[in-house]
Design a protein around this motif. Sequence first.
Motif, short mmCIF file in Angstrom:
data_model
loop_
_atom_site.label_atom_id
_atom_site.label_comp_id
_atom_site.label_asym_id
_atom_site.label_seq_id
_atom_site.Cartn_x
_atom_site.Cartn_y
_atom_site.Cartn_z
N ASP A 164 0.83 -1.19 0.00
CA ASP A 164 0.00 0.00 0.00
C ASP A 164 0.87 1.25 0.00
O ASP A 164 1.94 1.29 0.58
CB ASP A 164 -0.91 0.02 1.23
CG ASP A 164 -1.72 -1.26 1.33
OD1 ASP A 164 -1.11 -2.29 1.68
OD2 ASP A 164 -2.91 -1.23 1.02
N GLN A 165 0.38 2.29 -0.65
CA GLN A 165 1.08 3.57 -0.73
C GLN A 165 2.47 3.42 -1.34
O GLN A 165 3.36 4.21 -1.08
CB GLN A 165 1.20 4.21 0.66
CG GLN A 165 -0.12 4.35 1.39
CD GLN A 165 -1.09 5.25 0.65
OE1 GLN A 165 -0.67 6.26 0.10
NE2 GLN A 165 -2.36 4.90 0.63
N ASN A 192 4.65 1.17 -0.75
CA ASN A 192 5.63 0.53 0.12
C ASN A 192 6.01 -0.85 -0.41
O ASN A 192 5.18 -1.57 -0.91
CB ASN A 192 5.08 0.36 1.54
CG ASN A 192 5.35 1.58 2.41
OD1 ASN A 192 5.83 2.58 1.92
ND2 ASN A 192 5.03 1.49 3.67
N PHE A 238 3.74 -1.92 6.03
CA PHE A 238 3.10 -0.61 6.11
C PHE A 238 2.04 -0.75 7.19
O PHE A 238 0.89 -1.08 6.92
CB PHE A 238 2.48 -0.23 4.76
CG PHE A 238 1.80 1.13 4.78
CD1 PHE A 238 2.55 2.28 4.98
CD2 PHE A 238 0.44 1.24 4.59
CE1 PHE A 238 1.93 3.52 5.00
CE2 PHE A 238 -0.18 2.48 4.60
CZ PHE A 238 0.57 3.62 4.81
N THR A 252 -0.37 0.54 10.04
CA THR A 252 -1.08 1.71 10.54
C THR A 252 -1.45 1.51 12.00
O THR A 252 -1.35 0.42 12.55
CB THR A 252 -2.36 1.95 9.72
OG1 THR A 252 -3.27 0.87 9.97
CG2 THR A 252 -2.06 2.03 8.23
N MET A 253 -1.93 2.59 12.63
CA MET A 253 -2.42 2.47 14.01
C MET A 253 -3.59 1.51 14.09
O MET A 253 -3.73 0.75 15.05
CB MET A 253 -2.82 3.85 14.54
CG MET A 253 -3.27 3.83 16.00
SD MET A 253 -2.00 3.18 17.12
CE MET A 253 -0.76 4.47 16.97
N ASP A 300 -4.01 -1.13 12.22
CA ASP A 300 -3.44 -2.48 12.16
C ASP A 300 -2.96 -2.91 13.55
O ASP A 300 -3.19 -4.05 13.98
CB ASP A 300 -2.26 -2.53 11.19
CG ASP A 300 -2.66 -2.26 9.75
OD1 ASP A 300 -3.83 -2.50 9.41
OD2 ASP A 300 -1.80 -1.83 8.98
N LYS A 301 -2.28 -2.00 14.25
CA LYS A 301 -1.79 -2.33 15.59
C LYS A 301 -2.95 -2.62 16.53
O LYS A 301 -2.92 -3.58 17.31
CB LYS A 301 -0.94 -1.17 16.13
CG LYS A 301 0.37 -0.97 15.39
CD LYS A 301 1.15 0.20 15.97
CE LYS A 301 2.45 0.43 15.21
NZ LYS A 301 3.21 1.58 15.73
N GLU A 307 -11.08 -3.02 9.73
CA GLU A 307 -9.79 -3.49 9.23
C GLU A 307 -9.90 -4.09 7.84
O GLU A 307 -9.00 -3.94 7.01
CB GLU A 307 -9.21 -4.51 10.21
CG GLU A 307 -7.78 -4.92 9.93
CD GLU A 307 -6.75 -3.85 10.25
OE1 GLU A 307 -5.56 -4.12 10.07
OE2 GLU A 307 -7.15 -2.74 10.68
N ASN A 343 -9.86 -0.89 5.70
CA ASN A 343 -8.88 0.18 5.86
C ASN A 343 -7.48 -0.26 6.27
O ASN A 343 -6.62 0.59 6.51
CB ASN A 343 -9.40 1.17 6.92
CG ASN A 343 -10.71 1.80 6.52
OD1 ASN A 343 -10.77 2.65 5.65
ND2 ASN A 343 -11.79 1.38 7.17
N GLY A 399 -3.66 -1.12 6.56
CA GLY A 399 -2.49 -0.73 5.79
C GLY A 399 -1.77 -1.95 5.25
O GLY A 399 -1.26 -1.94 4.13
N ARG A 448 -5.89 -6.83 5.76
CA ARG A 448 -7.18 -6.49 5.16
C ARG A 448 -7.87 -7.74 4.62
O ARG A 448 -9.06 -7.97 4.86
CB ARG A 448 -6.99 -5.46 4.05
CG ARG A 448 -8.30 -4.99 3.41
CD ARG A 448 -8.11 -3.73 2.58
NE ARG A 448 -7.17 -3.90 1.50
CZ ARG A 448 -5.98 -3.30 1.44
NH1 ARG A 448 -5.57 -2.53 2.41
NH2 ARG A 448 -5.18 -3.50 0.42
#
Length: 217
Positions: free
Chosen positions: A62-63, A65, A69, A71-72, A74-75, A178, A181, A183, A188
């Motif tokens: 994504d993006q 990468n 990658f 994201t918050m 994902d965490k 998730e 959205n 990352g 996903r």
Amino acid sequence: MGSTRKTQLLATAGLFGLLTGAFAQQPNNDPYNPHNQRGANAAGNRMGNVSPSLMDMGFGTDQGNAGPFVTMADKQFAQMTALRAMMEIELGKAAVEKGDSVEVRNLGQRMVDDYTKWSNGIHRASARLNIPLPEELDAKRKARLGKVEVLSGPEFDQAYLKEMVHLQNKALTITQYEATNAGVTMFRNWAGKMMPTIQEHLRVAKQCLNPTVVSRK
């Protein structure tokens, strides 16, 4: 062109040919290769019939990468899944041991089986992505767990099933987010794979709350 320059060009061409051949022989099934994962998804079928494991979802592109990658969201997904797994496994074990109805005991065993698998996977994936996971339940969850575990008979069943409905509704909220959205590409995809199972957990728990479908010992 001088003989030295020609020799250099021929050597370079030979080396390029060797490298191209070597890469062509590399297996194209490395689950941690982000380009293989992106290509498989784009093709539509190669991964479409495979139920991915949390162990194999580590990298996304994504993006732009070419590596993790994270994201918050994902965490939070990983951490909440780990916490919920601990809660579900402990509650499930209690249901297997103390459940007053066959349905509750069966649901408890299913929750232990599903969440043990998911817990193992989320720990493997999080280790690869450097996501720290909680090692034990927090005080609030321990208190909720304790209130259910001390009960017995029909009272245990009702408390357990209500807790299941509560937990699965929360699970659906974060997993649906998730699935859209994340990352990390395979977070996903895997969240999308988890949703039908969580929905089934919720359906069974709600059904068991209806006394007309509960079978006593």
